[in-house]
Design a protein around this motif. Structure first.
Motif, PDB file in Angstrom:
ATOM      1  N   GLN A 112       4.938   0.774 -13.737  1.00 19.92           N
ATOM      2  CA  GLN A 112       3.540   1.213 -13.769  1.00 19.92           C
ATOM      3  C   GLN A 112       2.869   1.134 -12.402  1.00 19.92           C
ATOM      4  O   GLN A 112       3.004   0.141 -11.687  1.00 19.92           O
ATOM      5  CB  GLN A 112       2.752   0.361 -14.758  1.00 19.92           C
ATOM      6  N   GLN A 155      -3.809   5.072 -20.745  1.00 13.03           N
ATOM      7  CA  GLN A 155      -2.504   5.253 -21.396  1.00 13.03           C
ATOM      8  C   GLN A 155      -2.600   5.437 -22.908  1.00 13.03           C
ATOM      9  O   GLN A 155      -1.853   6.210 -23.488  1.00 13.03           O
ATOM     10  CB  GLN A 155      -1.610   4.043 -21.081  1.00 13.03           C
ATOM     11  N   VAL A 184       6.800  -5.451  -5.122  1.00 15.36           N
ATOM     12  CA  VAL A 184       5.492  -4.796  -5.112  1.00 15.36           C
ATOM     13  C   VAL A 184       4.389  -5.854  -5.240  1.00 15.36           C
ATOM     14  O   VAL A 184       3.337  -5.753  -4.622  1.00 15.36           O
ATOM     15  CB  VAL A 184       5.392  -3.751  -6.252  1.00 15.36           C
ATOM     16  N   ARG A 185       4.654  -6.885  -6.052  1.00 18.68           N
ATOM     17  CA  ARG A 185       3.649  -7.932  -6.266  1.00 18.68           C
ATOM     18  C   ARG A 185       4.229  -9.300  -5.926  1.00 18.68           C
ATOM     19  O   ARG A 185       4.718 -10.010  -6.787  1.00 18.68           O
ATOM     20  CB  ARG A 185       3.153  -7.920  -7.717  1.00 18.68           C
ATOM     21  N   GLY A 208      -1.004   1.614 -11.579  1.00 17.01           N
ATOM     22  CA  GLY A 208      -2.277   1.906 -12.226  1.00 17.01           C
ATOM     23  C   GLY A 208      -1.998   2.467 -13.612  1.00 17.01           C
ATOM     24  O   GLY A 208      -1.206   1.904 -14.364  1.00 17.01           O
ATOM     25  N   PRO A 209      -2.573   3.603 -13.954  1.00 12.97           N
ATOM     26  CA  PRO A 209      -2.381   4.153 -15.298  1.00 12.97           C
ATOM     27  C   PRO A 209      -1.047   4.884 -15.484  1.00 12.97           C
ATOM     28  O   PRO A 209      -0.720   5.259 -16.598  1.00 12.97           O
ATOM     29  CB  PRO A 209      -3.535   5.151 -15.428  1.00 12.97           C
ATOM     30  N   HIS A 210      -0.299   5.085 -14.395  1.00 14.77           N
ATOM     31  CA  HIS A 210       0.900   5.930 -14.479  1.00 14.77           C
ATOM     32  C   HIS A 210       2.173   5.151 -14.756  1.00 14.77           C
ATOM     33  O   HIS A 210       2.391   4.088 -14.178  1.00 14.77           O
ATOM     34  CB  HIS A 210       1.093   6.701 -13.169  1.00 14.77           C
ATOM     35  N   PHE A 211       3.020   5.710 -15.621  1.00 11.25           N
ATOM     36  CA  PHE A 211       4.390   5.226 -15.769  1.00 11.25           C
ATOM     37  C   PHE A 211       5.240   6.134 -14.882  1.00 11.25           C
ATOM     38  O   PHE A 211       5.425   7.316 -15.204  1.00 11.25           O
ATOM     39  CB  PHE A 211       4.863   5.341 -17.227  1.00 11.25           C
ATOM     40  N   VAL A 235      -2.120   1.078  -2.060  1.00 17.17           N
ATOM     41  CA  VAL A 235      -2.889  -0.097  -2.481  1.00 17.17           C
ATOM     42  C   VAL A 235      -1.886  -1.222  -2.780  1.00 17.17           C
ATOM     43  O   VAL A 235      -1.059  -1.086  -3.676  1.00 17.17           O
ATOM     44  CB  VAL A 235      -3.757   0.195  -3.729  1.00 17.17           C
ATOM     45  N   THR A 236      -1.953  -2.315  -2.034  1.00 10.95           N
ATOM     46  CA  THR A 236      -1.001  -3.416  -2.209  1.00 10.95           C
ATOM     47  C   THR A 236      -1.041  -3.927  -3.645  1.00 10.95           C
ATOM     48  O   THR A 236      -2.110  -4.188  -4.181  1.00 10.95           O
ATOM     49  CB  THR A 236      -1.356  -4.566  -1.240  1.00 10.95           C
ATOM     50  N   GLY A 237       0.115  -4.055  -4.233  1.00 12.55           N
ATOM     51  CA  GLY A 237       0.197  -4.633  -5.581  1.00 12.55           C
ATOM     52  C   GLY A 237       0.336  -3.609  -6.695  1.00 12.55           C
ATOM     53  O   GLY A 237       0.582  -3.989  -7.835  1.00 12.55           O
ATOM     54  N   PHE A 238       0.158  -2.336  -6.364  1.00 14.58           N
ATOM     55  CA  PHE A 238       0.325  -1.305  -7.408  1.00 14.58           C
ATOM     56  C   PHE A 238       1.513  -0.401  -7.093  1.00 14.58           C
ATOM     57  O   PHE A 238       1.972  -0.338  -5.994  1.00 14.58           O
ATOM     58  CB  PHE A 238      -0.947  -0.454  -7.551  1.00 14.58           C
ATOM     59  N   TYR A 276     -11.709  -1.092 -12.343  1.00 16.97           N
ATOM     60  CA  TYR A 276     -11.202  -0.221 -11.271  1.00 16.97           C
ATOM     61  C   TYR A 276     -12.077  -0.331 -10.021  1.00 16.97           C
ATOM     62  O   TYR A 276     -11.587  -0.217  -8.908  1.00 16.97           O
ATOM     63  CB  TYR A 276     -11.148   1.249 -11.735  1.00 16.97           C
ATOM     64  N   SER A 309      -6.305   0.140 -17.317  1.00 18.86           N
ATOM     65  CA  SER A 309      -5.402   1.309 -17.383  1.00 18.86           C
ATOM     66  C   SER A 309      -4.876   1.561 -18.798  1.00 18.86           C
ATOM     67  O   SER A 309      -4.386   2.654 -19.084  1.00 18.86           O
ATOM     68  CB  SER A 309      -4.249   1.186 -16.377  1.00 18.86           C
ATOM     69  N   LEU A 346      -1.912 -10.842  -7.262  1.00 14.70           N
ATOM     70  CA  LEU A 346      -1.594  -9.439  -7.539  1.00 14.70           C
ATOM     71  C   LEU A 346      -0.978  -9.292  -8.924  1.00 14.70           C
ATOM     72  O   LEU A 346      -1.176  -8.287  -9.591  1.00 14.70           O
ATOM     73  CB  LEU A 346      -0.637  -8.886  -6.482  1.00 14.70           C
ATOM     74  N   ARG A 395      -3.818  -9.660 -11.390  1.00 14.02           N
ATOM     75  CA  ARG A 395      -4.622  -8.430 -11.373  1.00 14.02           C
ATOM     76  C   ARG A 395      -3.897  -7.299 -12.104  1.00 14.02           C
ATOM     77  O   ARG A 395      -4.526  -6.521 -12.821  1.00 14.02           O
ATOM     78  CB  ARG A 395      -4.916  -8.021  -9.925  1.00 14.02           C
ATOM     79  N   PHE A 397       4.176  -5.438 -23.819  1.00 16.87           N
ATOM     80  CA  PHE A 397       5.422  -4.788 -24.239  1.00 16.87           C
ATOM     81  C   PHE A 397       6.517  -4.799 -23.177  1.00 16.87           C
ATOM     82  O   PHE A 397       7.598  -4.243 -23.397  1.00 16.87           O
ATOM     83  CB  PHE A 397       5.150  -3.354 -24.683  1.00 16.87           C
ATOM     84  N   CYS A 398       6.273  -5.386 -22.007  1.00 17.84           N
ATOM     85  CA  CYS A 398       7.276  -5.310 -20.942  1.00 17.84           C
ATOM     86  C   CYS A 398       8.570  -6.000 -21.358  1.00 17.84           C
ATOM     87  O   CYS A 398       8.555  -7.037 -22.008  1.00 17.84           O
ATOM     88  CB  CYS A 398       6.743  -5.947 -19.661  1.00 17.84           C
ATOM     89  N   GLY A 456       7.880  -0.901 -19.009  1.00 18.67           N
ATOM     90  CA  GLY A 456       6.650  -1.356 -18.353  1.00 18.67           C
ATOM     91  C   GLY A 456       6.736  -1.673 -16.869  1.00 18.67           C
ATOM     92  O   GLY A 456       5.705  -1.886 -16.239  1.00 18.67           O
ATOM     93  N   TRP A 458      -4.251   5.212  -5.859  1.00 19.12           N
ATOM     94  CA  TRP A 458      -3.293   4.101  -5.925  1.00 19.12           C
ATOM     95  C   TRP A 458      -2.345   4.046  -4.746  1.00 19.12           C
ATOM     96  O   TRP A 458      -1.706   3.020  -4.511  1.00 19.12           O
ATOM     97  CB  TRP A 458      -2.470   4.211  -7.236  1.00 19.12           C
TER      98      TRP A 458
END
Lengths: 372, 277
Positions: free
Chosen positions: B250, A335, A313-314, B252-255, B274-277, A247, A331, A319, A322, A276-277, B247, B271
Motif C-alpha cells: 500500500q 479503498q 519504506v518504514r 496511501g490509498p493505492h494497492f 513522501v517518506t514512509g509511504f 491526510y 485511506s 512511520l 502513521r 488484514f495484512c 496489504g 504520495w
C-alpha cells in the motif's frame, strides 16, 4: 417480513445449543472465562459461559471480575474477535510436490471446515466481519480460503449492554446494537433472552424452539439497556470520516511523540478485527520433496512489512504508526468507502504502552479528548 | 476450488547473464495449452516461485504479443532472487500472473512516446519499447532516456545502440560517474532533457526507476510544460500476494500490486517521495 421476537428463559439456554447441534452445527464456539480473560473456545454446555463476569478495561489494562449477577454477557469483549475464524492466523494456500526429475506439481489444500455456530458475537465484530468480507471476497480476486471458513459459520450476536471504558462503537456508528450480519441476535435480560432472526435460517432455528413471544415490557427493557450502553461510552472519535483531517496532518509533529511511546510490537494489529495484512511463507519438508505455501498474520509495525530488498519504506516506528492509523481511519475510505475502525477499543486495551487511538486522533486534530 | 493464488509450472528455456548480478530468465509453460492462453500487457508482472524458498514479483520484459518464452530480467538481491540466479536451463519453477495495471497503450497511440528510466528501472518499460517498435506506425517519435549510476551498470547496451539507429527514434544515455569507452552524457538522467526533442503537446511520458529520480524527472518535465496528465510511472513495493489481499504494497490509498505498478502521475502525486509511504 415482520421481525419476530421470541423469549428464551435463562434455564433453556442449553435447548438453544441443542437446536444448533440438531441443525447440523457440529462445533459450537462461545465465550469462556479463562486465564483471566474472556476467550472464544469450544462450548459444550451453557454452564461454561462466563456467568457473572465483568471486564475492566483501560489503556494497557484488562482485568476480569466476578460480579453478583447471573448474566453471561455482561462484559464488552476479550482479545479475540471473529477474525481468527474467517481469516485464520495461519492458512495453507497451496502445496507443491517435486519429483526426482525436478517437475513441480501444485495442489490446492483439502478444505473441510465443520459447520460452526458462534455464540456471543458483538456488533463491532459483525461490522468488522463485513469489512473483511469486502476485502477478501468483494474485490476482483475472491479468496477461497476465507470464503470457505465464512460459509461454515452461523452467527448468534448478543447486543452489548455493558461497554468497557475503552469502547467507542457508538461514535463510529457500529454498535452497541448488532445491526447486520447475524443469523440470530440475542438481548440478555435477567430472566432470559430475547431472540430475533437476522436471516432465514436464523428464523427457522428460532421456530424449532417453539418459544413464546417476548413481551412488550421485555423488549422495552432490552432497548433501554442498549441505549444506555451507548450513552455510557466515554471515548469517541470526532468524526466517522477523518480522511481529510488525517491526510492534512501526515507531517504533524505529533507522530514523533507517538513514535517515542510505541513499541512497534504489533499487539494492536493482532487484536484489531479489521487488520488484514499477512505474509506468505514457503515451508518445505525435511526431505525436500514437498513444500507448503502458507500465509500468516503480519503487522505493518514489523520492519519486514515494508522490506524492499535494499531498504525499508518504514524504518522508523513513527512511520509505522502513521501507516496503521492513516490506513485505518483515512485511506480505508478510499479503498472501502468507510473507516476501517469499528470502535471495539481492543487496540487501546492491549497496547502495552497504553496508546489510546481516540486520544491520539484528538491530539492530531487538536481537539480535547472526550475521555473522562 | 478456484484458487487465484495457485502457481503454474514453467521451465527455464534460456538464461542470459546481463551483469554479475543481473540475469534474464526465459520461461515457458510446461502445459502447452496454458502457453496458448496466457496474455499480458506491457508493464505487468508475474509472481515467480522458487521451489521451497518463496515468491517474488518480477516485471515481464518480453513483448506481450510475441509468441515465445516469457522474459524476466532480475537483479540478484534477496533470498529468492539469489536462488533464481542459480537456476540452470531445464529447471522448473512456479509462475502466476500476469498481475497489475500495465502501461497505457491506448492513450499512447498516435503520440510521441517518451521513456525515462534509471538503473534496472528500464526492465518494466522494455516490453513497452518492444511493443512500440513492433507497431511503429501506430506511434509518433520514440524518445528513450536512460540514466545509470556507473557506466558498467548499463545493461542491453547493444540493444540501445540498435534502437538508436532506428528512424524516428532518439536514444539518450547518461551515467552519474563516467568511465572508459563511454561516448554518452555524464550526470543524472535529467541532464538528457535538454538534448531530447520533446513535443510536450503530443507526448506521453513513461517513467521507471528509483522514486527520487522519477520525482526529479517529473519536476523537470513539468517545468518544460509537460502536462501532468501526460505522465505515467511504474513503482515498486513489497508484494507477497499480487492479488490485493496481503496489504504490504500500500502507498496511501493505492494497492500497488493491482492499482499499479503503473500509475497515472496525478493519482500518485500526493504520495510520491513522501517518506514512509
Amino acid at each position: 417480513m415482520d421481525t419476530q421476537y421470541a423469549f428464551l428463559p435463562r434455564n433453556a439456554l442449553d435447548q438453544l445449543l441443542d437446536a444448533l447441534r440438531k441443525a447440523g452445527f457440529d462445533r459450537l464456539v462461545g465465550p469462556i472465562a479463562r486465564d483471566g480473560a474472556i476467550v472464544y473456545d469450544t462450548l459444550t454446555s451453557a454452564a461454561q459461559l462466563p456467568h457473572g463476569y465483568r471486564d475492566e478495561q483501560a489503556p494497557g489494562r484488562y482485568r476480569l471480575h466476578q460480579a453478583d449477577s447471573g448474566r453471561c454477557f455482561s462484559w464488552a469483549n476479550g482479545t479475540q474477535t471473529l477474525k481468527p475464524l474467517t481469516f485464520a492466523p495461519q492458512e495453507v494456500l497451496w502445496h507443491c510436490e517435486r519429483d526426482a526429475e525436478g517437475c513441480l506439481r501444485f495442489k490446492n489444500p483439502t478444505v473441510n471446515h465443520s459447520p460452526t455456530a458462534v455464540i456471543g458475537v458483538r456488533a463491532c465484530d459483525l461490522v468488522a466481519l463485513r469489512l473483511q468480507e469486502r476485502h477478501f471476497l468483494g474485490g476482483r480476486f475472491h479468496d477461497p480460503h476465507y470464503g470457505a471458513r465464512r460459509e461454515s459459520l452461523f452467527l448468534l450476536a448478543v447486543h452489548c449492554t455493558h461497554p468497557a471504558k475503552t469502547c467507542f462503537c457508538a461514535s463510529t456508528g457500529d454498535g452497541p446494537k448488532a445491526a447486520i450480519g447475524f443469523d440470530i441476535a440475542l438481548s440478555e435480560l435477567d430472566e432470559g433472552f430475547i431472540l430475533e432472526a437476522g436471516s432465514l435460517r436464523g428464523g427457522e432455528l428460532i421456530r424449532t424452539l417453539a418459544l413464546d413471544d417476548a413481551t412488550e415490557r421485555q423488549r422495552e427493557l432490552a432497548k433501554t439497556e442498549i441505549e444506555t450502553a451507548a450513552l455510557q461510552q466515554s471515548r469517541s472519535l470526532p468524526s466517522q470520516n477523518l480522511r481529510e483531517a488525517l491526510y492534512a496532518r501526515l507531517e504533524d509533529r505529533h507522530w514523533d511523540k507517538i513514535g517515542m511511546r510505541c513499541l512497534s510490537c504489533g499487539n494492536c494489529t493482532a487484536v484489531c478485527p479489521t487488520c488484514f495484512c499477512h505474509a506468505e511463507h514457503s515451508v518445505p519438508t525435511l526431505d525436500g520433496t514437498q513444500t507448503t505455501h502458507q500465509r500468516q498474520w503480519d503487522s505493518c509495525f514489523t520492519a519486514v512489512h515494508s522490506y524492499m530488498g535494499h531498504f525499508l519504506v518504514r524504518e522508523e516506528t513513527r512511520l509505522r504508526y502513521r501507516q496503521w492509523l492513516s490506513h485505518k481511519l483515512a485511506s480505508w475510505h478510499d479503498q472501502y468507502g468507510r473507516s476501517g475502525c469499528v470502535g471495539c477499543g481492543r487496540c487501546i486495551t492491549w497496547c502495552p504502552s497504553g496508546i489510546d487511538l481516540t486520544a491520539e486522533v484528538a491530539a492530531l486534530t487538536r481537539q480535547e479528548t472526550s475521555h473522562v | 476450488m478456484y484458487n487465484p493464488d495457485l502457481p503454474l509450472e514453467v521451465r527455464v528455456v534460456d538464461k542470459i547473464r546481463e551483469t554479475p548480478s543481473i540475469f534474464t530468465l526465459h520461461l515457458e509453460f510446461t502445459d502447452p495449452d496454458i502457453d496458448l492462453e496466457y496474455r499480458c500487457q506491457p508493464g505487468q508482472y508475474n509472481m515467480l516461485y522458487l521451489y521451497g524458498v518463496g515468491e517474488v514479483p518480477i516485471s515481464i520484459v518480453s513483448d506481450p504479443e510475441h509468441r515465445g518464452p516469457l522474459e524476466h530480467t532480475i537483479r540478484s538481491v534477496g533470498r529468492v532472487t539469489r536462488g533464481l540466479d542459480r537456476l540452470r536451463v531445464g529447471e522448473r519453477i512456479g509462475l502466476r500472473g500476469p498481475y497489475g495495471r500495465g502501461w497505457p497503450i491506448r492513450e499512447a497511440e498516435g503520440r510521441d512516446v517518451v521513456i525515462v528510466t534509471g538503473g534496472l528501472g528500464c526492465a518494466p518499460v522494455v516490453s513497452m519499447i518492444r511493443y512500440v517498435l513492433r507497431r511503429r506506425e501506430r506511434f509518433g517519435r520514440l524518445v528513450i532516456m536512460q540514466g545509470v549510476k556507473h557506466t558498467d551498470e548499463l545493461i542491453w547496451r547493444k540493444q540501445y545502440e540498435q534502437w538508436q539507429r532506428l528512424p524516428n527514434t532518439q536514444v539518450l544515455l547518461s551515467s552519474d560517474i563516467s568511465g572508459p569507452n563511454w561516448p554518452f552524457s555524464v550526470g543524472k538522467v535529467t541532464v538528457l532533457f535538454n538534448q531530447a526533442r520533446l513535443n510536450t503537446r503530443k507526448s506521453i511520458v513513461m517513467l521507471c526507476g528509483p522514486e527520487m529520480m522519477m520525482k526529479a524527472s517529473i519536476e523537470r518535465l513539468l517545468a518544460l510544460d509537460m502536462p501532468p496528465e501526460a505522465i505515467w510511472l511504474s513503482i515498486e513495493r513489497n508484494m507477497q500476494c499480487g492479488i490485493n489481499h496481503c496489504g504490504h504494497c500500500q502507498v496511501g490509498p493505492h494497492f500497488v500490486c493491482q492499482d499499479g505498478p503503473v500509475f497515472h502521475y496525478p493519482e500518485l502525486a500526493p504520495w510520491l517521495g513522501v517518506t514512509g509511504f
